[in-house]
Write a protein that holds these residues in place. Sequence first.
Motif, short mmCIF file in Angstrom:
data_model
loop_
_atom_site.label_atom_id
_atom_site.label_comp_id
_atom_site.label_asym_id
_atom_site.label_seq_id
_atom_site.Cartn_x
_atom_site.Cartn_y
_atom_site.Cartn_z
N ARG A 226 -28.21 -10.26 -5.65
CA ARG A 226 -29.27 -9.42 -6.60
C ARG A 226 -28.58 -8.51 -7.66
NH1 ARG A 226 -33.10 -12.34 -5.95
NH2 ARG A 226 -34.01 -10.67 -7.30
N HIS A 227 -27.49 -7.91 -7.73
CA HIS A 227 -26.51 -7.67 -8.47
C HIS A 227 -26.00 -8.39 -9.58
CE1 HIS A 227 -23.08 -8.34 -5.95
NE2 HIS A 227 -22.05 -7.99 -6.97
N MET A 228 -26.42 -9.84 -9.57
CA MET A 228 -25.24 -10.98 -10.57
C MET A 228 -26.51 -12.08 -10.65
SD MET A 228 -21.95 -13.13 -9.25
CE MET A 228 -21.21 -11.25 -8.42
N THR A 229 -25.84 -12.81 -11.86
CA THR A 229 -26.97 -13.37 -12.19
C THR A 229 -26.01 -15.24 -11.89
OG1 THR A 229 -28.06 -12.62 -13.80
CG2 THR A 229 -27.99 -15.00 -14.44
N LEU A 230 -27.14 -16.06 -11.63
CA LEU A 230 -27.27 -17.15 -12.16
C LEU A 230 -27.03 -18.08 -12.89
CD1 LEU A 230 -25.42 -20.15 -10.47
CD2 LEU A 230 -28.01 -19.84 -9.33
N ALA A 231 -26.96 -18.17 -14.21
CA ALA A 231 -26.57 -19.10 -14.98
C ALA A 231 -26.71 -20.53 -15.02
CB ALA A 231 -26.45 -18.69 -15.71
N LEU A 232 -27.71 -21.57 -15.37
CA LEU A 232 -27.67 -22.56 -14.78
C LEU A 232 -28.07 -23.32 -16.34
CD1 LEU A 232 -30.07 -23.54 -12.11
CD2 LEU A 232 -27.23 -23.54 -11.92
N TYR A 233 -27.16 -24.11 -17.35
CA TYR A 233 -26.54 -25.00 -18.21
C TYR A 233 -26.99 -26.50 -17.73
CZ TYR A 233 -22.22 -26.68 -17.61
OH TYR A 233 -21.27 -27.26 -16.97
N GLY A 234 -27.49 -26.89 -18.85
CA GLY A 234 -28.30 -28.66 -18.44
C GLY A 234 -29.80 -28.80 -18.55
N SER A 235 -30.60 -30.06 -18.07
CA SER A 235 -31.42 -30.07 -18.83
C SER A 235 -32.43 -29.86 -18.03
CB SER A 235 -31.96 -31.93 -18.77
OG SER A 235 -30.87 -32.11 -17.15
N SER A 236 -32.53 -29.82 -16.19
CA SER A 236 -33.01 -29.51 -15.25
C SER A 236 -33.69 -27.23 -15.18
CB SER A 236 -32.86 -29.66 -14.24
OG SER A 236 -32.24 -31.05 -14.12
N SER A 237 -35.52 -28.36 -16.06
CA SER A 237 -35.35 -26.47 -15.84
C SER A 237 -36.46 -25.67 -14.79
CB SER A 237 -37.26 -26.74 -16.37
OG SER A 237 -37.92 -27.95 -15.95
N LYS A 238 -36.37 -24.44 -14.44
CA LYS A 238 -37.02 -23.86 -13.76
C LYS A 238 -38.04 -24.85 -13.04
CE LYS A 238 -39.13 -19.40 -12.23
NZ LYS A 238 -38.93 -18.23 -12.50
N LYS A 239 -39.12 -25.29 -13.86
CA LYS A 239 -40.28 -26.21 -13.44
C LYS A 239 -39.48 -26.84 -12.27
CE LYS A 239 -44.34 -28.11 -14.97
NZ LYS A 239 -45.49 -28.19 -15.99
N ASP A 240 -38.65 -28.23 -13.82
CA ASP A 240 -38.33 -29.50 -12.10
C ASP A 240 -37.65 -28.57 -11.19
OD1 ASP A 240 -38.03 -30.85 -15.01
OD2 ASP A 240 -36.68 -30.42 -15.02
N PHE A 241 -37.28 -27.36 -10.58
CA PHE A 241 -36.47 -27.13 -9.36
C PHE A 241 -37.95 -26.94 -8.70
CE2 PHE A 241 -32.99 -26.59 -11.23
CZ PHE A 241 -31.86 -27.11 -11.36
N GLU A 242 -38.96 -26.68 -9.03
CA GLU A 242 -40.00 -25.73 -8.64
C GLU A 242 -41.58 -26.68 -7.88
OE1 GLU A 242 -40.82 -21.59 -9.75
OE2 GLU A 242 -41.63 -23.06 -10.80
N CYS A 243 -41.01 -27.96 -9.01
CA CYS A 243 -41.88 -29.40 -8.67
C CYS A 243 -41.11 -30.05 -7.24
CB CYS A 243 -41.98 -29.68 -9.87
SG CYS A 243 -43.15 -29.23 -10.77
N ARG A 244 -39.85 -29.64 -7.31
CA ARG A 244 -39.89 -30.17 -5.66
C ARG A 244 -39.78 -29.16 -5.00
NH1 ARG A 244 -37.96 -32.79 -10.01
NH2 ARG A 244 -36.75 -34.79 -10.55
N GLY A 245 -40.31 -28.20 -5.19
CA GLY A 245 -40.61 -27.83 -3.26
C GLY A 245 -39.21 -26.62 -3.48
N ILE A 246 -38.42 -26.65 -4.55
CA ILE A 246 -36.98 -25.34 -4.42
C ILE A 246 -37.24 -24.00 -5.04
CG2 ILE A 246 -34.57 -25.35 -4.82
CD1 ILE A 246 -35.09 -28.29 -4.74
#
Length: 369
Positions: A226-246
């Motif tokens: 919780r004290h750290m951040t995951l930074a994701l770079y590239g074309s896939s968005s938060k919505k793209d993951f959530e649409c796949r149930g992730i």
Amino acid sequence: MFTESPMTTRISINGKFLLASPTGVHRSAEELIKSIDKSLLDNPEKYKDVSVELLVPRNVRRQLQLERIRTRTCGIFSQRLWEQFDFPLASRSSVMLNLCNLGPVVSRNAVTLIHDAQVYSSPASYSLPFRAWYKLLQPLIGRRHRSILTVSGFSKKELVKYGVAREHKISVVYNGADQMRSFRSSSAPVSSLGLQKNDYVLALSSVQDHKNIKLLLQAFSDPAMRHMTLALYGSSSKKDFECRGIQVPDNVVFTGRVSDETLRTLLENAVCLAFPSTTEGFGLPPLEAMVVGCPVIVSRCGALPEVCNEAAIYASESNAQDWIREIIRVWSDQGLRQNLIDAGKDNSKLYSWDESSRKILGHLMELGT
């Protein structure tokens, strides 16, 4: 002025990939073409009997700035039809060089670079039409084209395993990553992306199944992270993951696509690059991270051990707790961190686009026309 002799090796490079937004494979093609151009320019006597053209469709999105390689627009079609009909028609007197996994099956006088066999080994990463097209064409290419290139010993074994080409027809030419040295860090601080130096882990934002980013999202949902951040770079968005149930935890930042300069800045200020793929034909992002002094944690899958050697920390591709432990270790142990930085820089020197381009030119000259 370059004048062809009767012994000239004529090469036509397939420029169809310039129609699309750049992917990792497309970026590799661009770097190879620029390095081939540089080799021709820097070694005029050695390559005096080599003539190279980049053939492109009419509606390309991007142009490459080249000095010795001529760019020629040809054909009436686009996309697959251009590649299968216009390109070979315009290249009849040349050996065709295809750098992005596919090429025209109507011709035999061709050399094709196939990066991996992931449509076979990780089919869930690709749509059904994509898989069907690749599985139709690649075995034909493997049989008909004069030779096949690939980017690692692992990929060569996979191409043989899945019947794409016979072992004796495949040569390995590693990718480079040294283009990262030519990019300056962005003047904008990472705080402009909602990040703090040495408080985030960087990873590729991709919903492709084999990239396995869901494992990192699972790790960062753990209270220990919780004290750290995951930074994701590239074309896939938060919505793209959530649409796949992730499920995406709150301590994840999506940067979107970034420039080369911004990517270098992100790497230089990150705790590490995390790369949990279940298979890779090469694994360019870890090598790019090593070039600029970013520690790397990868899975022991695909070509990653072959490319990263002993310069990375390895974690299980299926155990989130393993990633939590190793990330915290790199974050908290400055001696380990510095050892990884030093080892990564040394390892990255083993791979260069200039060496790759020289191998490809030598291979094409041996084949002739």
